[in-house]
Design a protein around this motif. Sequence first.
Motif, PDB file in Angstrom:
ATOM      1  N   ILE A  36     -31.445  18.352  24.374  1.00 34.40           N
ATOM      2  CA  ILE A  36     -31.312  19.200  23.188  1.00 34.40           C
ATOM      3  C   ILE A  36     -32.520  20.121  23.063  1.00 34.40           C
ATOM      4  N   ILE A  40     -32.261  24.240  22.887  1.00 33.98           N
ATOM      5  CA  ILE A  40     -32.705  25.048  21.748  1.00 33.98           C
ATOM      6  C   ILE A  40     -34.056  25.698  21.990  1.00 33.98           C
ATOM      7  N   ILE A  63     -34.460  25.848  12.413  1.00 30.42           N
ATOM      8  CA  ILE A  63     -33.514  25.116  13.253  1.00 30.42           C
ATOM      9  C   ILE A  63     -33.115  23.841  12.527  1.00 30.42           C
ATOM     10  N   THR A  65     -29.704  20.813  11.536  1.00 23.77           N
ATOM     11  CA  THR A  65     -28.393  20.211  11.765  1.00 23.77           C
ATOM     12  C   THR A  65     -27.724  20.002  10.416  1.00 23.77           C
ATOM     13  N   VAL A 154     -27.932  23.910  15.031  1.00 20.22           N
ATOM     14  CA  VAL A 154     -28.019  23.658  16.469  1.00 20.22           C
ATOM     15  C   VAL A 154     -26.635  23.669  17.104  1.00 20.22           C
TER      16      VAL A 154
END
Length: 270
Positions: A36, A40, A63, A65, A154
């Motif tokens: 991940i 990103i 950034i 979620t 994300v």
Amino acid sequence: MPLAGHLRELRSRLVKAIGAVIVTTVVAGLFYKQLIDFVIAPLPGCTTLEGGGPAGSGRCGVIATNGLLSPVTLALKVSLTAGLIGASPVWLHQLWAFLAPGLQRGEKKYTLAFLATGIPLFLVGAAFAYAVLPTTARVLISFTPQQATNILPVDDFLDLATRMVVVFGLSFELPLLLVMLNLAGVLSARRMAGWWRHMVLGIAAFAAIATPSSDPLSMLALAGPITALYLVACAVSWLNDRRRARNDAGRLSPDDSAPLSALHATGQDG
């Protein structure tokens, strides 16, 4: 082989291919955090809601979620994607092993050549996509109003990165498709070369659409290699047309062989 035998072989190939994907997905799941972070990395993230990104990075975003289940879904998605890529040699080999018995010797040779060329071309296109992602992300974030903070989910960025990787990878397969049509006798090198103006214009338009940024460098990063590969495809097709012409010239056509047959028959009658 009877139909039941084909079905049993297909089941065996599918089990091996799916098993390889499951194994590589499980292994990738052990490193999903690193994966991940790698995905990103092109995002210009801020350290706080007020900004605080790296010096000289321009606008940035937070950034994030969405929801409690989003991190789990993201981990599964990243692990499965990495598993499919990592197991690609296995499932491609299983696909080839299932199709190979039904192919002629020449078709097998060309298929192996296409696989050996197509996979590296796709990987090179995917690498180009990842290389232009930082520029794409910065340009898109630059449209954020000054009084607003851009929240960067994300999941959304992973979908964007996946689409760009697929588009860039498939676009790098264009020369392979042209060469395949030439080998099949559908498209000649002369016709391919005659399309160069339309091809260059079409490649430029495709690059402008495929790269969601107005940066000309990103467009050139896609249009330049595709144009070069198109010229390489024209050169390969031209060599193949010359080889085919020499082989055809070495064979006697039916019209040429008819007088010789008549002459031979006359000699026997005499």
